[in-house]
Design an enzyme around this catalytic site. Structure first.
Site, mmCIF file in Angstrom:
data_model
loop_
_atom_site.group_PDB
_atom_site.id
_atom_site.type_symbol
_atom_site.label_atom_id
_atom_site.label_comp_id
_atom_site.label_asym_id
_atom_site.label_seq_id
_atom_site.Cartn_x
_atom_site.Cartn_y
_atom_site.Cartn_z
ATOM 1 N N GLU A 96 0.822 -1.215 0.000
ATOM 2 C CA GLU A 96 0.000 0.000 0.000
ATOM 3 C C GLU A 96 0.853 1.261 0.000
ATOM 4 O O GLU A 96 1.875 1.335 0.687
ATOM 5 C CB GLU A 96 -0.848 0.029 1.263
ATOM 6 C CG GLU A 96 -1.857 -1.077 1.299
ATOM 7 C CD GLU A 96 -2.736 -0.993 2.523
ATOM 8 O OE1 GLU A 96 -3.531 -1.907 2.705
ATOM 9 O OE2 GLU A 96 -2.626 -0.017 3.284
ATOM 10 N N CYS A 109 2.616 8.294 2.062
ATOM 11 C CA CYS A 109 2.911 7.321 3.105
ATOM 12 C C CYS A 109 3.320 6.033 2.398
ATOM 13 O O CYS A 109 2.541 5.484 1.611
ATOM 14 C CB CYS A 109 1.645 7.113 3.946
ATOM 15 S SG CYS A 109 1.832 5.838 5.187
ATOM 16 N N CYS A 116 4.072 -7.500 7.869
ATOM 17 C CA CYS A 116 4.919 -7.078 8.989
ATOM 18 C C CYS A 116 4.981 -8.219 10.001
ATOM 19 O O CYS A 116 3.983 -8.907 10.234
ATOM 20 C CB CYS A 116 4.354 -5.830 9.666
ATOM 21 S SG CYS A 116 5.402 -5.220 11.013
ATOM 22 N N CYS A 120 1.333 -6.180 15.908
ATOM 23 C CA CYS A 120 0.519 -5.296 16.758
ATOM 24 C C CYS A 120 -0.953 -5.667 16.548
ATOM 25 O O CYS A 120 -1.407 -5.789 15.411
ATOM 26 C CB CYS A 120 0.775 -3.833 16.417
ATOM 27 S SG CYS A 120 2.520 -3.409 16.537
ATOM 28 N N CYS A 123 -3.481 -3.647 14.216
ATOM 29 C CA CYS A 123 -2.988 -3.202 12.918
ATOM 30 C C CYS A 123 -3.274 -4.257 11.843
ATOM 31 O O CYS A 123 -2.921 -5.429 12.014
ATOM 32 C CB CYS A 123 -1.484 -2.934 13.027
ATOM 33 S SG CYS A 123 -0.685 -2.686 11.432
ATOM 34 N N CYS A 340 -3.134 1.597 7.898
ATOM 35 C CA CYS A 340 -2.031 0.717 7.515
ATOM 36 C C CYS A 340 -2.521 -0.716 7.219
ATOM 37 O O CYS A 340 -3.073 -1.377 8.080
ATOM 38 C CB CYS A 340 -1.081 0.744 8.705
ATOM 39 S SG CYS A 340 0.262 -0.362 8.687
#
Ligand code: SAH
Ligand code: SF4
Length: 359
Positions: A96, A109, A116, A120, A123, A340
Site C-alpha cells: 500500500e 505514506c 509485517c 501489533c 494493525c 495501515c
C-alpha cells in the site's frame, strides 16, 4: 561483477551506481548522467535515458533494468484528499501507498515491507504477518509512482512518511538505501526534515540511526506506557522493554539533538484514560518529545474502538500538564480503508468472497 539477474537501477544509491559503472571502466561523470536521467528526467525505460554513450547504453541494457510498480487497485476518499494505491511488485506481492493532498501540500505514506512481523494487535498489516522485505527500489518506486501522479496536476511532493506497511527498522539496510536515494541532492532532493520514519521501537535500529545520522525525523510507536499494557498491544514490547527503548530514545535525542515524535493509537477504554495519560506524561516528561495521538482506525481482526473526542481532549490536557505537547493525527481516508494494511486486507477479502467456493 554483474550477475545474470538484471540489477534494478532503482535499488542502487549513487555511490553504488558509481561502483557498478567504474567496474565497467566508466568515469563518475557517466554515473551522474545515468542518475540524472533516473531521478531528474525520470525516464521510464532505459532507452529514454538521455546523453548516454552507446556502449554504456548497451551495457546497461544487458545487465540492468528499471523496475516499476504496477497499480493493482486504487480508491479515493470522499473528500478527494486521500488517494490510496495498492501496487503490485514483480513477484505478485501487493503493497500500500497512500497519497494525501491537503492544503496544497502533498504527503506520501510508503511501505517498507510486504506485511509485517511485529504483530501489533490492532494493525491490519500486523494481522497478516510478514511476506518479505521490500528492496530499496521498491521503496523508492512508490515515491516515483506518486510523483508521476502529482506531476499531471502540476503539484509536487513535500513529505514522505515511512508509516505504511511494515517495520522500517526491521528492514534497516534497504530502508536507509532508499532514504539516501530520496534525499540525494542530484536526484529527488527531498528535504531531510520532510522525511519521517516511524518504528515500533526496534532498539538496535534506533541506536544505529543515532550513530549514523540519517536525515530523517524519528517517530516511535508507544501505545502503552507500562511494559504489560504495551506488550498486550505491541508484542515487540516484550523483546525491547520500555526501559531499553527509552534509553535508546534518550541516546538518540542526545546524540542527534533532535526531538522524537511518539505515536499513541487511542483505543477506547484500553489506553485512553486520564491514568494512562498520567503514566505516559511521567514516562516522557523532561524529554524533547511530541506525542502524535491517533484515534484507532477499527480493523476486522480487532474488536477495539476509537476514543470519544472528550477522552482525546482530556488525554491531551494531562500530557500538557506534564509539559508534553501533542497533536491529534486523524488517519485520513478512513472511508477508503486508508489505515495501515487495510486496503490490502479489504481487497483480499473481496477477492476471496468472489472466488468460487468448493461445495
Ligand atoms: N511499523 C511502524 C510504521 C508503520 S505503522 C510502526 O509501527 O510505527 C504507522 C503507525 O500507524 C503506527 O504508530 C501504528 O501503531 C499506527 N497504526 C497501525 N494500525 C492502526 C490502526 N488500525 N489505527 C490507528 N493507528 C494504527
Ligand atoms: Fe508492523 Fe507497525 Fe503494524 Fe505494528 S503497527 S504490525 S510494527 S506495521
Amino acid at each position: 561483477m554483474p550477475s545474470d539477474t538484471p540489477i534494478n537501477l532503482y535499488d542502487l544509491t549513487r555511490p553504488a551506481l558509481g561502483e557498478l559503472l567504474s567496474g565497467w571502466g566508466y568515469r563518475p561523470h557517466h554515473r551522474d548522467v545515468v542518475w540524472t536521467g533516473l531521478y531528474r528526467q525520470q525516464a521510464r525505460a532505459l532507452d529514454e535515458l538521455q546523453g548516454l554513450r552507446p556502449d554504456l547504453r548497451s551495457r546497461l541494457g544487458e545487465h540492468t533494468r528499471l523496475g516499476h510498480l504496477t497499480p493493482h487497485h486504487e480508491t479515493f476518499s470522499s473528500d478527494g484528499h486521500t488517494h490510496k494505491l495498492l501496487l503490485r511488485l514483480d513477484d505478485g506481492q501487493t503493497i500500500e501507498t497512500v497519497l494525501m493532498r491537503f492544503k496544497g501540500r502533498a504527503t506520501v505514506c510508503i511501505s517498507t515491507q510486504a506485511g509485517c512481523a511485529m504483530g501489533c494487535v490492532f494493525c491490519a498489516t500486523g494481522q497478516m504477518g510478514l511476506s518479505r522485505h521490500l528492496s530499496p527500489g521498491e521503496i523508492v518506486g512508490q515515491v516515483l509512482h506518486v510523483q508521476r501522479i502529482l506531476r499531471e496536476s502540476g503539484e509536487s511532493l513535500r513529505n514522505v512518511v515511512l508509516m505504511g506497511m511494515g517495520e522500517p527498522l526491521h528492514n534497516y539496510e534497504h530502508t536507509m538505501a532508499a532514504v539516501d536515494v530520496l534525499v540525494d541532492p542530484l536526484g529527488l532532493a527531498l528535504g531531510p526534515r520532510f522525511i519521517t520514519l516511524s518504528t515500533v521501537g526496534v532498539v538496535p535500529g534506533i541506536r544505529r540511526l543515532a550513530d549514523e545520522d540519517r536525515p530523517v525525523q524519528l517517530a516511535v510507536s508507544l501505545h502503552g506506557a507500562t511494559d504489560a499494557e504495551r506488550a498486550a498491544l505491541v508484542p515487540a514490547g516484550r523483546r525491547w522493554p520500555l526501559d531499553e527503548l527509552m534509553d535508546a530514545c534518550r541516546y538518540y535525542i542526545d546524540k542527534r539533538k533532535r526531538r522524537i515524535f511518539f505515536e499513541w493509537t487511542l483505543i477506547a477504554g484500553r489506553n485512553d484514560t486520564v491514568e494512562h495519560a498520567q503514566t505516559l506524561g511521567r514516562l516522557l516528561g523532561g524529554l524533547d518529545a511530541h506525542v502524535n495521538v491517533i484515534p484507532l482506525n477499527p480493523t476486522v481482526g480487532y474488536d477495539g474502538g476509537p476514543s470519544q473526542p472528550a477522552s482525546v481532549r482530556a488525554f491531551q490536557d494531562v500530557l500538557m500538564s506534564h509539559g508534553v505537547p501533542s497533536t491529534v493525527r486523524q488517519r485520513r481516508g478512513i472511508d477508503i480503508d486508508a489505515g495501515c494494511g487495510q486496503l490490502k486486507s479489504a481487497v483480499e477479502r473481496r477477492t476471496r468472497r468472489s472466488l468460487p467456493t468448493s461445495p
